[in-house]
Design an enzyme around this catalytic site. Sequence first.
Site, PDB file in Angstrom:
ATOM      1  N   CYS A   1       0.851  -1.188   0.000  1.00 19.70           N
ATOM      2  CA  CYS A   1       0.000   0.000   0.000  1.00 19.70           C
ATOM      3  C   CYS A   1       0.887   1.238   0.000  1.00 19.70           C
ATOM      4  O   CYS A   1       1.879   1.289   0.746  1.00 19.70           O
ATOM      5  CB  CYS A   1      -0.891  -0.030   1.241  1.00 19.70           C
TER       6      CYS A   1
ATOM      7  N   HIS B   1      -9.017  -3.810  -2.611  1.00 19.10           N
ATOM      8  CA  HIS B   1      -8.015  -3.107  -1.794  1.00 19.10           C
ATOM      9  C   HIS B   1      -8.349  -1.614  -1.723  1.00 19.10           C
ATOM     10  O   HIS B   1      -8.345  -1.016  -0.649  1.00 19.10           O
ATOM     11  CB  HIS B   1      -6.619  -3.324  -2.392  1.00 19.10           C
ATOM     12  N   GLU B   2      -8.640  -1.016  -2.894  1.00 23.20           N
ATOM     13  CA  GLU B   2      -8.963   0.428  -2.917  1.00 23.20           C
ATOM     14  C   GLU B   2     -10.314   0.698  -2.257  1.00 23.20           C
ATOM     15  O   GLU B   2     -10.481   1.697  -1.561  1.00 23.20           O
ATOM     16  CB  GLU B   2      -8.938   0.961  -4.354  1.00 23.20           C
TER      17      GLU B   2
ATOM     18  N   HIS C   1     -10.174   1.153   1.373  1.00 24.27           N
ATOM     19  CA  HIS C   1      -9.741   2.486   1.814  1.00 24.27           C
ATOM     20  C   HIS C   1     -10.930   3.416   2.071  1.00 24.27           C
ATOM     21  O   HIS C   1     -10.916   4.181   3.032  1.00 24.27           O
ATOM     22  CB  HIS C   1      -8.816   3.140   0.779  1.00 24.27           C
TER      23      HIS C   1
END
Length: 196
Positions: free
Chosen positions: A105, A147-148, A151
Site C-alpha cells: 500500500c 483493496h482500494e 480504503h
Amino acid sequence: MILPIVAYGDPVLKKKAKPITKEYPKLPELIDNMFETMYGANGLGLAAPQIGLSIRMFLVDTSPFANDKEFTEEEQAVFKDFKKVFINAEILESTGEEWVFNEGCLSIPGITEDVFRESTITIKYQDENFKEYTETYDGIIARVIQHEYDHIEGILFTDKLSSLKKRILKGRLANISKGKCDADYRMRFPSVSKKR
C-alpha cells in the site's frame, strides 16, 4: 500536480468516507492530480483518503501488470486497458474461493504481506461523469478494486492480517507514522509535527 500520500496512522485512513455529487469542487482536476500522484508513486490504485480526503472515490490502473510474465497473455491484455475512476462505489457481493496474494500500500511503504480475498466481486459505482454501472470482476482486477474499496471503508490491508502478524509489524507501522521509512514519493506523516 503530485499530492503527498497520507501515511499509516493518520485518522483519515480509518474513517468511512462520505459520498460525493457532481458538484464536488474541482473534481476533474482532483482526478487528474490523483492519477499523477499514483503514477509518480508507481501504484496500481489510489483512494481519496490516501491524499487526505474522506470521500468515496478511488482510481485503478492495472497496466503495470500488462508485461508481467506471471499472467497469461489474455490476462495481460485485460490489464493493459483497465483504467477506471470509481465514485460512490458499493460492493454488492463478494463470492468465490478466497485466495492469497502479496499486497502492499502506498500509505504503508516498505511492507507487503499475504492477504486473503474472495475471487469475484459485483460492484455498483459511478464514473467521473456520474454515469452509474454495476459490474462483476474477478481475479487480480477484483483484488485491486477490493483493496482500494477498503480504503473508502476505513480499512487497511494490515487490518486483514492475523493478530500475530499485526504484533510483529507493530513497531514498523509506528515508525512509518513517524516518517521513519523509505518512500521515493511525497508523503504526509501523522506523527511528524509541522514546523511553526
